[in-house]
Design a protein around this motif. Structure first.
Motif, PDB file in Angstrom:
ATOM      1  N   TYR A   1     -84.465 -30.516  20.929  1.00 11.02           N
ATOM      2  CA  TYR A   1     -84.217 -31.642  21.821  1.00 11.02           C
ATOM      3  C   TYR A   1     -82.797 -31.551  22.343  1.00 11.02           C
ATOM      4  O   TYR A   1     -81.889 -31.100  21.629  1.00 11.02           O
ATOM      5  N   GLU A   2     -82.596 -31.977  23.589  1.00 11.34           N
ATOM      6  CA  GLU A   2     -81.253 -31.956  24.181  1.00 11.34           C
ATOM      7  C   GLU A   2     -80.292 -32.765  23.316  1.00 11.34           C
ATOM      8  O   GLU A   2     -80.642 -33.822  22.815  1.00 11.34           O
ATOM      9  N   ASP A   3     -79.101 -32.233  23.132  1.00 12.28           N
ATOM     10  CA  ASP A   3     -78.031 -32.866  22.355  1.00 12.28           C
ATOM     11  C   ASP A   3     -78.359 -33.015  20.868  1.00 12.28           C
ATOM     12  O   ASP A   3     -77.855 -33.918  20.212  1.00 12.28           O
ATOM     13  N   THR A   4     -79.192 -32.116  20.345  1.00 13.87           N
ATOM     14  CA  THR A   4     -79.401 -32.086  18.899  1.00 13.87           C
ATOM     15  C   THR A   4     -78.151 -31.499  18.259  1.00 13.87           C
ATOM     16  O   THR A   4     -77.635 -30.479  18.706  1.00 13.87           O
ATOM     17  N   GLN A   5     -77.669 -32.143  17.220  1.00 13.35           N
ATOM     18  CA  GLN A   5     -76.523 -31.609  16.498  1.00 13.35           C
ATOM     19  C   GLN A   5     -77.030 -30.618  15.458  1.00 13.35           C
ATOM     20  O   GLN A   5     -77.962 -30.923  14.707  1.00 13.35           O
ATOM     21  N   TYR A   6     -76.420 -29.442  15.424  1.00 17.40           N
ATOM     22  CA  TYR A   6     -76.769 -28.390  14.471  1.00 17.40           C
ATOM     23  C   TYR A   6     -75.598 -28.101  13.546  1.00 17.40           C
ATOM     24  O   TYR A   6     -74.443 -28.260  13.920  1.00 17.40           O
ATOM     25  N   ARG A   7     -75.934 -27.630  12.348  1.00 18.01           N
ATOM     26  CA  ARG A   7     -74.934 -27.129  11.415  1.00 18.01           C
ATOM     27  C   ARG A   7     -75.258 -25.665  11.140  1.00 18.01           C
ATOM     28  O   ARG A   7     -76.373 -25.334  10.725  1.00 18.01           O
ATOM     29  N   ALA A   8     -74.267 -24.812  11.382  1.00 20.24           N
ATOM     30  CA  ALA A   8     -74.382 -23.392  11.067  1.00 20.24           C
ATOM     31  C   ALA A   8     -73.506 -23.113   9.845  1.00 20.24           C
ATOM     32  O   ALA A   8     -72.317 -23.429   9.856  1.00 20.24           O
ATOM     33  N   THR A   9     -74.113 -22.557   8.802  1.00 22.92           N
ATOM     34  CA  THR A   9     -73.393 -22.194   7.583  1.00 22.92           C
ATOM     35  C   THR A   9     -73.455 -20.672   7.469  1.00 22.92           C
ATOM     36  O   THR A   9     -74.529 -20.079   7.584  1.00 22.92           O
ATOM     37  N   VAL A  10     -72.294 -20.057   7.238  1.00 20.90           N
ATOM     38  CA  VAL A  10     -72.203 -18.599   7.338  1.00 20.90           C
ATOM     39  C   VAL A  10     -71.675 -17.978   6.046  1.00 20.90           C
ATOM     40  O   VAL A  10     -70.754 -18.498   5.420  1.00 20.90           O
ATOM     41  N   ARG A  11     -72.299 -16.849   5.688  1.00 19.90           N
ATOM     42  CA  ARG A  11     -71.806 -15.976   4.620  1.00 19.90           C
ATOM     43  C   ARG A  11     -71.696 -14.573   5.205  1.00 19.90           C
ATOM     44  O   ARG A  11     -72.470 -14.221   6.107  1.00 19.90           O
ATOM     45  N   THR A  12     -70.757 -13.789   4.680  1.00 20.86           N
ATOM     46  CA  THR A  12     -70.618 -12.418   5.159  1.00 20.86           C
ATOM     47  C   THR A  12     -70.476 -11.462   3.981  1.00 20.86           C
ATOM     48  O   THR A  12     -70.138 -11.866   2.869  1.00 20.86           O
ATOM     49  N   TYR A  13     -70.716 -10.185   4.284  1.00 21.34           N
ATOM     50  CA  TYR A  13     -70.577  -9.130   3.287  1.00 21.34           C
ATOM     51  C   TYR A  13     -69.882  -7.941   3.933  1.00 21.34           C
ATOM     52  O   TYR A  13     -70.153  -7.591   5.089  1.00 21.34           O
ATOM     53  N   TRP A  14     -69.005  -7.310   3.166  1.00 22.09           N
ATOM     54  CA  TRP A  14     -68.366  -6.061   3.586  1.00 22.09           C
ATOM     55  C   TRP A  14     -68.419  -5.110   2.407  1.00 22.09           C
ATOM     56  O   TRP A  14     -67.984  -5.447   1.298  1.00 22.09           O
ATOM     57  N   GLY A  15     -68.960  -3.918   2.634  1.00 24.45           N
ATOM     58  CA  GLY A  15     -69.162  -2.948   1.560  1.00 24.45           C
ATOM     59  C   GLY A  15     -67.893  -2.557   0.827  1.00 24.45           C
ATOM     60  O   GLY A  15     -67.909  -2.353  -0.387  1.00 24.45           O
ATOM     61  N   GLU A  16     -66.772  -2.418   1.542  1.00 18.55           N
ATOM     62  CA  GLU A  16     -65.520  -2.039   0.882  1.00 18.55           C
ATOM     63  C   GLU A  16     -65.048  -3.095  -0.101  1.00 18.55           C
ATOM     64  O   GLU A  16     -64.477  -2.785  -1.128  1.00 18.55           O
ATOM     65  N   ARG A  17     -65.272  -4.336   0.236  1.00 14.73           N
ATOM     66  CA  ARG A  17     -64.902  -5.434  -0.653  1.00 14.73           C
ATOM     67  C   ARG A  17     -65.943  -5.571  -1.755  1.00 14.73           C
ATOM     68  O   ARG A  17     -65.635  -5.955  -2.880  1.00 14.73           O
ATOM     69  N   GLY A  18     -67.205  -5.319  -1.393  1.00 11.92           N
ATOM     70  CA  GLY A  18     -68.287  -5.362  -2.365  1.00 11.92           C
ATOM     71  C   GLY A  18     -68.729  -6.758  -2.781  1.00 11.92           C
ATOM     72  O   GLY A  18     -69.430  -6.905  -3.773  1.00 11.92           O
ATOM     73  N   THR A  19     -68.311  -7.776  -2.042  1.00 13.11           N
ATOM     74  CA  THR A  19     -68.697  -9.149  -2.394  1.00 13.11           C
ATOM     75  C   THR A  19     -69.138  -9.907  -1.151  1.00 13.11           C
ATOM     76  O   THR A  19     -68.778  -9.569  -0.028  1.00 13.11           O
ATOM     77  N   THR A  20     -69.891 -10.955  -1.403  1.00 14.67           N
ATOM     78  CA  THR A  20     -70.303 -11.874  -0.343  1.00 14.67           C
ATOM     79  C   THR A  20     -69.284 -13.012  -0.298  1.00 14.67           C
ATOM     80  O   THR A  20     -68.872 -13.521  -1.335  1.00 14.67           O
ATOM     81  N   VAL A  21     -68.881 -13.395   0.924  1.00 16.61           N
ATOM     82  CA  VAL A  21     -67.885 -14.456   1.099  1.00 16.61           C
ATOM     83  C   VAL A  21     -68.502 -15.595   1.891  1.00 16.61           C
ATOM     84  O   VAL A  21     -69.114 -15.376   2.942  1.00 16.61           O
ATOM     85  N   SER A  22     -68.354 -16.802   1.380  1.00 16.26           N
ATOM     86  CA  SER A  22     -68.796 -18.003   2.088  1.00 16.26           C
ATOM     87  C   SER A  22     -67.764 -18.329   3.170  1.00 16.26           C
ATOM     88  O   SER A  22     -66.575 -18.454   2.867  1.00 16.26           O
ATOM     89  N   ARG A  23     -68.195 -18.456   4.407  1.00 15.26           N
ATOM     90  CA  ARG A  23     -67.278 -18.678   5.529  1.00 15.26           C
ATOM     91  C   ARG A  23     -67.282 -20.119   6.029  1.00 15.26           C
ATOM     92  O   ARG A  23     -66.682 -20.428   7.044  1.00 15.26           O
ATOM     93  N   GLY A  24     -67.999 -21.009   5.331  1.00 22.03           N
ATOM     94  CA  GLY A  24     -67.998 -22.418   5.711  1.00 22.03           C
ATOM     95  C   GLY A  24     -69.064 -22.771   6.716  1.00 22.03           C
ATOM     96  O   GLY A  24     -69.971 -21.978   6.999  1.00 22.03           O
ATOM     97  N   SER A  25     -68.937 -23.971   7.275  1.00 21.43           N
ATOM     98  CA  SER A  25     -69.914 -24.492   8.230  1.00 21.43           C
ATOM     99  C   SER A  25     -69.224 -24.950   9.497  1.00 21.43           C
ATOM    100  O   SER A  25     -68.038 -25.264   9.504  1.00 21.43           O
ATOM    101  N   ARG A  26     -70.023 -25.018  10.533  1.00 22.62           N
ATOM    102  CA  ARG A  26     -69.563 -25.535  11.819  1.00 22.62           C
ATOM    103  C   ARG A  26     -70.703 -26.313  12.431  1.00 22.62           C
ATOM    104  O   ARG A  26     -71.851 -25.894  12.377  1.00 22.62           O
ATOM    105  N   THR A  27     -70.387 -27.467  13.009  1.00 22.46           N
ATOM    106  CA  THR A  27     -71.420 -28.239  13.708  1.00 22.46           C
ATOM    107  C   THR A  27     -71.196 -28.124  15.212  1.00 22.46           C
ATOM    108  O   THR A  27     -70.061 -27.960  15.672  1.00 22.46           O
ATOM    109  N   PHE A  28     -72.293 -28.219  15.949  1.00 22.02           N
ATOM    110  CA  PHE A  28     -72.244 -28.141  17.408  1.00 22.02           C
ATOM    111  C   PHE A  28     -73.494 -28.797  17.958  1.00 22.02           C
ATOM    112  O   PHE A  28     -74.443 -29.089  17.231  1.00 22.02           O
ATOM    113  N   TYR A  29     -73.505 -29.055  19.259  1.00 25.38           N
ATOM    114  CA  TYR A  29     -74.648 -29.673  19.926  1.00 25.38           C
ATOM    115  C   TYR A  29     -75.357 -28.643  20.795  1.00 25.38           C
ATOM    116  O   TYR A  29     -74.718 -27.868  21.495  1.00 25.38           O
TER     117      TYR A  29
END
Length: 128
Positions: free
Chosen positions: A99-127
């Motif tokens: 629906y138009e103007d629905t607010q969404y929350r995107a929550t992100v995790r990332t991985y990098w092989g050299e680091r070898g761990t998954t990192v939580s990158r937080g959330s962001r809301t948008f319409y």
């Protein structure tokens, strides 16, 4: 008397204009969010949200969990893998059915092989 009428009219127009501005729906806006090992991009004109893991320095991925906060629309969880996994481009999802103007929350995790761990990158809301 004429001055009072003009003052009243100007004040009334000001109140009406202010009410219209406050009553406007939330507006969507495109954005690019750098999440360390990649980026998340929302394009409001195409209703597409994309994740892309950077194609540098070994295996990487970006995972996005996307859910509506209000209104109706699809929910998604997906990962974009970089060229180390054979996927040099981005992975996108459509919000065209939201629906138009629905607010969404995107929550992100990332991985990098050299680091070898998954990192939580937080959330962001948008319409959408």
């Amino acid at each position: 008397m004429m001055k009072n009428l003009i003052k009243t009219a100007v004040a009334g127009i000001g109140v009406m204009a202010g009410s219209l501005l406050l009553a406007q729906p939330a507006s969507a806006a495109s954005f690019t969010w750098n999440v360390g090992d990649g980026q998340v991009v929302y394009n409001d004109s195409t209703d597409q949200i994309c994740a892309q893991a950077f194609n540098t320095e070994g295996p990487r991925w970006v995972e996005v969990q996307l859910a509506p906060v209000n209104g109706g629309g699809p929910s998604y969880t997906w990962k974009d893998y970089n060229n180390s996994y054979g996927n040099p481009g981005s992975t996108c999802r459509s919000l065209a059915t939201a629906y138009e103007d629905t607010q969404y929350r995107a929550t992100v995790r990332t991985y990098w092989g050299e680091r070898g761990t998954t990192v939580s990158r937080g959330s962001r809301t948008f319409y959408s």
